[in-house]
Structure formats: C-alpha cells, structure tokens
Design an enzyme around this catalytic site. Structure first.
Site, mmCIF file in Angstrom:
data_model
loop_
_atom_site.group_PDB
_atom_site.id
_atom_site.type_symbol
_atom_site.label_atom_id
_atom_site.label_comp_id
_atom_site.label_asym_id
_atom_site.label_seq_id
_atom_site.Cartn_x
_atom_site.Cartn_y
_atom_site.Cartn_z
ATOM 1 N N CYS A 5 0.834 -1.193 0.000
ATOM 2 C CA CYS A 5 0.000 0.000 0.000
ATOM 3 C C CYS A 5 0.875 1.252 0.000
ATOM 4 C CB CYS A 5 -0.983 -0.070 1.174
ATOM 5 S SG CYS A 5 -2.487 0.850 0.827
ATOM 6 N N HIS A 16 -3.454 -5.166 0.384
ATOM 7 C CA HIS A 16 -2.798 -5.659 1.609
ATOM 8 C C HIS A 16 -2.851 -7.186 1.638
ATOM 9 C CE1 HIS A 16 -2.569 -1.825 3.926
ATOM 10 N NE2 HIS A 16 -3.521 -1.485 3.088
ATOM 11 N N GLU A 54 -1.497 -9.136 3.548
ATOM 12 C CA GLU A 54 -1.380 -9.693 4.900
ATOM 13 C C GLU A 54 -2.718 -10.125 5.503
ATOM 14 O OE1 GLU A 54 -0.870 -6.531 4.055
ATOM 15 O OE2 GLU A 54 -1.324 -5.103 5.641
#
Ligand code: GLN
Length: 568
Positions: free
Chosen positions: A396, A529, A531
C-alpha cells in the site's frame, strides 16, 4: 446453533483472542463448522477511524468492514471469511436502534436500554451467527462470541445483560460461558494468586452469568492447589478449570485445550455431534515452529513501530512464510523517520542504528500507513533496497513509495511525490482517487476485496508475483487506500523498467509493481494488503516470495513449482 460466549477478567491483553480462536480451531478439527463474533463495547461504529497507536492494526474484511484485529486472529485460526457484522460495537447497536426509532418501528413506545438495546444485541448475534463463513455456503454449527474488555467495565454491562437474557432465549443447552482470567505470580516464592480470578467471577455472577469453564492464563502451568482453590471459590468443577499457560508458540494452545479434554466438556454440555479432534497437521505446525532454528531477519520499516500490534497481520504473514520455509523469523523494527537526512543531523545515533539494521537484514517490508511522517525515510529505504539487491515487499503506502522512488531516481523527476504529502508537486506519481470523499473519514476509502488481473511482463514472461500465486490470472485481495498510482505516468515508469504486472479490472488502477528477476532478486509492491488473507498453513504468496528471496531460495522454489505443475 450452539454458542460459546467468552468473557475476560482482571486485565485486557490476556490473550483472550488467542484462547477463543484456539477453542474454535479445536472444534473445527472435531468436524464442526465454526464462526465467531467480536463484541467491542465502544461507541465508535467501527475501528476504521481509530489510531493504530492506541488500538493496533485496523483489520480489513472482504466486505470492506474495518474491524478489530481480533477478527484477524479468528480468520487465521478458523480459516473463515467474516463480515463487518461479525464485529458488534456499542455504536453500531445504538445507531440501529435509533434508526428504527426514527422509522417508527417501536410504535410509540419509550425506547430503552432494556429491552430495546438488549434485544437488538441478541437479534444481531442470532442473525450473524448463521451466515456462512467458510465458503461452503452452509450455516455454521457453533458460534464463538467474544465480549471485549473486562467484566466489570461500565461499557460492557449492557452486553452482559443481553447475554444473560440470551441464555434463556436460546436455552441453557445451547450456550456455554468460558471465562478467561489471569493467575499472576507474586513474590520470590512464586505463589500463583487466585484472588483476581475470584473477583472476576464474582462480578460475572453479580450480573447473572455463571462460567462453565475457566481458562487461566499464567506464566507456568496451573498448580493442582491453585486449580482446586479456583474450583471451590468460583463454583466450577476442578476439571473445568483449565491451564492456558505461556507456550513456545501460539499454535500449541489448541493442543493444550484438547489435552485437557475441553472438547469433551463442550460436547457433553452443548450436545455437540463431534468426533475426536484431528490435530495432526496442527501438531506438526506447532512443532515445526519450535524446531525451525535457523534465523531469517526481516526489517519492518514503519511509523507505528512503538506498538507492534499496529502491524499484527504483517507479522503473522511473515511468520506463516517463515514457518513454510523452516526458518526462525527475527523481525527488526525500524522507525522510518530515523532513516531520513534530518535524523542524521538531529539524532545521528538513531540514524546510524536504523541504517545498520537495513544493511544487515535479509529482507525488508515497508507496510501501509497514512500521513507524512517517515515517508521520506521509506522512500530512501526503497531506493537502497533497489540499488543493493535487497529483497523488498512494499504494501500500500510502501508500494506507493517504491513508485515515487522510481520516478525520482530513474525517471529523474526529483520532486515526484504523492499528493497526500505534497499537493503542489509538479510530478504527482501518486494521486487522490476520484471517487473518494475528502470530507468524511469513516468507511470512505477504497476498501475490501477487489480483483487484480495479473498480466505477463513486457517480454511475455510470467511475472514473479503471478508465479507465486500459482500462475493465476487474477487474485482477490483486500484494500484500504485513498490514493493510487497516477495512470498518466504509468507508461513512462514501465518504459523505465518498473513493471505493473497487476491492475484492477478496468486496467487503469495499478495494483502490483515488480522489477524483473534479471534485475533484482525480489522487488515487489502491492497496492492491496496481502497480509489480511495469510493463513498459518497457507502463507500469502507475496510474503512467501519475500521470505524465500531473503533465504536465497526463491528461484529454486519457483523452479520446483514449475516441475510439480508439469508433473500434474
Ligand atoms: N495513505 C495511502 C493511501 O491512502 C496508503 C494507505 C495504506 O497504506 N493503507 O492511499
């Protein structure tokens, strides 16, 4: 539907989230479909506007819900995809009730905390509990409900009252209460203290709730005498007082619960149709973490490094990847502003230390973030990684910094910047997205799961990122941003060598950048993202790529993937 309600006593940060996730995992491995709801007794409607410094990471869901980081723990442990409604806050409940009142739904009645707010909470739990979350389209069997905060807080009272009523609404045989408490050790003799637990349970009782199981968080295993004392004073059978002591890694927690027979206690009380849990894979996972001793060091260059929970999912994703490659992850925290030229003048020692870390780690992550502070440090870091062949993953804001750096250093556009940091820049490499509101803060970003179309590199080769995703044509990952790469500069950036190998479905929004593997071992940035979708047994591909490259094993891994695909 069966409900397992979990409350916490004594202090927050006890590891209630891990305990409840572990209960869920255990039941999942017994053959049940599990789901979970987190109750946050604050007035914010969601976590989106909360500072990561205070609350840790804002976790993002598929539907764009910005929620408490505990929902991330649930998703990772239970392998589910939750929705914004799985996070209930006081703000949301009141908003709903006030909306109904304005609509006239209460037919002229006085609208009160009891029964209107408490009914709304119960309706909400029942409604959300049945939504399918594991991709099968089937309704879950068990719903875990975590009450945030600690018992006795004014804020959580109304939720406890709702849950007190809920036991009658759903029936005693369908709801079980697990209380997580702290058993501290005082003094040099190391006596385990039970008083805080006694007080916590008394508070619970005073609001009409009685724990069926008490999970005791402690440094060491609960002593038999401690267990007995808690059992007597809290009126819970000794077998139902469990020890959840510190373990070498969190994957041991579900195993410890099975060892203490929690699954059978729940089976009996809730009449659950379960088999003995199959914990083989999970046991291997816990053991692998213990036995992977060769270190791999990754620097996380951020601005909220003072509270590591701000990067919880990034840490977890790195861990999942390190487990997959059999390494012991060592995270080195670097405060981005310490890498800046100004810091060299003002705090030379910090500057030197920060750069020392960058130069000696095996790989670097520049995670997401907002606001000016530290951005120049992140850009410097991206530059260093690019020119020193250090594996780097930018997420990001990290991705945006990589693009800005490329424009400055390679395209020679010295003042290239994001309009987030310099509105007047002549070379806006990153710009505000047209559809985003500049006025309202809550829930107004580009949020949630969006697809990214993966394309071949300019020379026709499959990109590294696409290979990591198993040669996928598109991926669905979660987003949270207001700015994007300026489409007008894309052609120049690509002509200079940084390739955008992933775009949104319109083709105009840049999602993934990478340098060809002939130029750099791993220089990858994602606007999304990754994650948020990493799982212990299925690490997120961009993170896995970083960790493999940091271990110098990326090429071998990709080559072995090709041969295993060919064999198929
Ligand atoms: N501040 C940047 C944006 O809004 C990056 C956001 C992020 O890293 N999550 O686009």
């Amino acid at each position: 539907m069966k409900y397992i309600v979990v409350t916490g006593g004594v202090v927050s940060g006890l590891g209630k989230g891990v305990t409840i996730s572990s209960i869920g995992r255990m039941l999942k491995n017994c053959g049940l479909k599990t789901t979970s709801i987190k109750i946050d007794p604050y007035l914010n409607t969601d976590a989106g506007t909360m500072s990561p410094f205070e609350h840790g990471e804002v976790f993002v869901l598929d539907d764009g819900g910005e929620v408490d980081l505990d929902l991330g723990n649930y998703e990772r442990f239970l392998s589910v995809r939750l929705s914004r409604d799985h996070n209930i806050t006081t703000g949301k409940v009141y908003q709903e009730v006030i909306l109904k009142e304005r609509r006239g739904d209460y037919l002229g009645k006085t609208v009160q905390v009891v029964p209107h707010i408490t009914d709304e909470i119960q309706d909400w739990i029942e409604r959300v509990a049945v939504t399918p979350v594991d991709g099968s389209g089937c309704c879950p069997d068990v719903c875990l409900v975590e009450v945030g905060g600690t018992v006795g807080d004014i804020e959580s009272m109304v939720f406890l009252e709702a849950l007190r009523q809920f036991q009658f609404r759903v029936g005693q045989e369908n709801m079980c209460l697990v209380h997580v408490s702290l058993v501290p050790v005082l003094g040099s003799v190391g006596e385990q203290k039970t008083k805080p637990t006694q007080h916590g349970v008394r508070e619970l009782r005073s609001v009409g709730l009685h724990p069926d199981v008490i999970c005791c968080r402690s440094a060491d295993m609960l002593e038999e005498s401690t267990r007995r004392k808690i059992s007597i004073f809290c009126h819970v059978p000794a077998t139902h007082v469990l020890t959840v002591h510190d373990v070498s890694n969190i994957y041991h927690v579900p195993l410890k619960l099975v060892e203490q027979n929690l699954h059978n206690m729940l089976k009996e009380q809730l009449k659950l149709p379960i088999h003995e849990p199959d914990m083989k894979e999970w046991t291997m996972l816990a053991q692998k973490v213990d036995t992977s001793t060769m270190p791999i060091s990754i620097a996380v260059v951020g601005k909220y490094t003072g509270l590591q929970d701000s990067y919880l999912s990034v840490i977890k994703s790195l861990k999942h990847s390190a487990i997959a490659v059999g390494r012991d992850l060592v995270i080195e925290w670097v405060e981005a502003s310490n890498l800046e030229a100004e810091s060299k003048e003002e705090t030379p020692e910090r500057y030197a230390d920060a750069w020392d870390v960058i130069s000696r780690v095996d790989g670097i992550v520049i995670p997401g973030g907002f606001g000016n502070r530290g951005v120049e440090g992140k850009i410097e870091c991206a530059s260093w990684a690019r020119t020193h062949n250090k594996p780097l993953l930018g997420i990001c804001l990290g991705f945006q910094c990589m693009v800005i750096e490329y424009c400055r250093s390679v395209l020679g556009l010295k003042d290239a910047n994001s309009t987030e940091f310099n509105e007047a820049t002549e070379h806006p490499a990153v710009i505000f997205m047209p559809e985003i509101s500049k006025e309202a803060m809550g829930g107004t970003m580009r949020l949630g799961a969006r697809s990214t179309i993966l394309s071949a590199r300019a020379n026709g080769e499959t990109s590294t990122v696409s290979r990591l995703y198993g040669n996928a044509d598109s991926v669905l990952e979660r987003h949270r941003h207001r700015y994007e790469v300026n489409p007008e500069m894309v052609a120049d950036i690509e002509a200079a060598g940084l390739e955008f190998v992933g775009r949104d479905d319109s083709g105009k929004r840049m999602e993934i950048a990478e340098l060809p593997s002939s130029v750099h071992p791993y220089y990858v940035g994602t606007q999304y993202h990754p994650e948020f979708l990493s799982r212990p047994l299925e690490p997120s591909p961009p993170f896995l790529g970083l960790v493999l490259a940091a271990c110098n094993e990326l090429d071998a891994y990709l080559a072995s993937k090709v041969s295993s695909n060919a064999a198929l």
